[in-house]
Enzyme design. Sequence first.
Site, mmCIF file in Angstrom:
data_model
loop_
_atom_site.group_PDB
_atom_site.id
_atom_site.type_symbol
_atom_site.label_atom_id
_atom_site.label_comp_id
_atom_site.label_asym_id
_atom_site.label_seq_id
_atom_site.Cartn_x
_atom_site.Cartn_y
_atom_site.Cartn_z
ATOM 1 N N LYS A 52 9.521 5.662 -1.023
ATOM 2 C CA LYS A 52 9.791 5.302 0.370
ATOM 3 C C LYS A 52 11.267 4.975 0.562
ATOM 4 O O LYS A 52 11.879 5.340 1.566
ATOM 5 C CB LYS A 52 8.901 4.114 0.793
ATOM 6 C CG LYS A 52 7.428 4.492 0.921
ATOM 7 C CD LYS A 52 6.484 3.297 1.064
ATOM 8 C CE LYS A 52 5.024 3.757 1.042
ATOM 9 N NZ LYS A 52 4.050 2.659 1.113
ATOM 10 N N GLN A 96 3.459 -3.629 0.328
ATOM 11 C CA GLN A 96 2.670 -2.643 -0.395
ATOM 12 C C GLN A 96 1.339 -3.255 -0.825
ATOM 13 O O GLN A 96 1.288 -4.353 -1.384
ATOM 14 C CB GLN A 96 3.476 -2.128 -1.615
ATOM 15 C CG GLN A 96 2.866 -0.937 -2.317
ATOM 16 C CD GLN A 96 2.842 0.338 -1.473
ATOM 17 O OE1 GLN A 96 3.649 0.529 -0.573
ATOM 18 N NE2 GLN A 96 1.906 1.208 -1.765
ATOM 19 N N ASP A 119 3.132 0.010 9.309
ATOM 20 C CA ASP A 119 1.864 0.503 8.746
ATOM 21 C C ASP A 119 0.793 0.613 9.839
ATOM 22 O O ASP A 119 -0.197 1.332 9.679
ATOM 23 C CB ASP A 119 1.325 -0.486 7.702
ATOM 24 C CG ASP A 119 1.719 -0.138 6.268
ATOM 25 O OD1 ASP A 119 1.868 1.060 5.975
ATOM 26 O OD2 ASP A 119 1.845 -1.068 5.453
HETATM 27 N N1 GUN Z 1 -1.073 1.154 -0.459
HETATM 28 C C1 GUN Z 1 -1.650 2.362 -0.399
HETATM 29 N N2 GUN Z 1 -1.410 2.950 0.806
HETATM 30 C C2 GUN Z 1 -0.679 2.061 1.514
HETATM 31 C C3 GUN Z 1 -0.124 2.085 2.819
HETATM 32 O O1 GUN Z 1 -0.278 3.027 3.601
HETATM 33 N N3 GUN Z 1 0.589 0.960 3.179
HETATM 34 C C4 GUN Z 1 0.755 -0.093 2.358
HETATM 35 N N4 GUN Z 1 1.444 -1.139 2.813
HETATM 36 N N5 GUN Z 1 0.239 -0.143 1.139
HETATM 37 C C5 GUN Z 1 -0.464 0.941 0.723
#
Ligand code: GUN
Length: 297
Positions: A52, A96, A119
């Site tokens: 990311k 995350q 998110d």
């Molecule tokens: N862990 C797995 N997928 C995601 C996501 O889309 N966002 C976040 N914050 N954690 C994740």
Amino acid sequence: MTEIIDGNAVASELRDELAGAIETLADAGARPGLATVLMGDDPASQTYVNMKQRDCEEVGIDGRHVDVDGDADPEELYDVLEALNADPEIHGYLVQDPVPDHVDYREVIRRIAPRKDVDGFHPENVGLLVAGDARFRPCTPHGVQKLLEASDVETEGADVTIVGRSRIVGKPLANLLLQKADDGNATVTVCHSRTDELAEKTRRADVLIAAVGVPGLIDGSMVGEGAIVIDVGINRVDADTEKGYELVGDVDFESVAERASKITPVPGGVGPMTRAMLLYNTVKAASLQAGIDVELP
Ligand code: GUN
């Protein structure tokens, strides 16, 4: 001939289209800023946040990463969130998932300022989405919609079966595909671990979306002839490779590709779209916060 849907190509196009909006915002003094927060040292999560951050750098978004010790008191994490909520240079951020067991992820989400919740997990944003007025569509569901659109798959009137009812994918995606909209208007069935006669329901889908996190759960016998199959699963399984594992989807690609008209691979299908839509949401967050309209793809 089965068409392999190329998520890397669609994501790359989307990122190019976002670049114009990013420069418009930057020229007006509002270069988008995204922070990632990782509590603990889960190796898969570390890989995801690194990707990311790299994505941000590539498209001209200011990226920042914050590590929080996995043994820390939840209050320490909450202090980080409070600081990010108040930071004018950060337009969006995410924590995350998963977080360590002693931390309640639902409480974490509630502490993220809804306007920075890229998110789309905060209850306020979930409510807006269900009401048909989404501020931030969660990245993976939005990515699936964009991938279907780019592959000329009409969802209107289609029987869509989603296998998986997670907060991150299944539930929001079901809601989005149900909405009265060009990229919705589907008849949606949501299946899960307690569903009876799963194969019967998956076989009648025009569009089958697998998002359960079970490697190879969907095989050719569970797919109707000519169906469009979207594999959201990204599962690490032990393998004789340099890293000691390989990534596989929820779909048994070989047997399903024999029946599907279009199918996404893993890797290279939904994964790159999820990453692109996070950038999209960050640009949207910056645009909303700066009060500057930009054209989004
Ligand atoms: N862990 C797995 N997928 C995601 C996501 O889309 N966002 C976040 N914050 N954690 C994740």
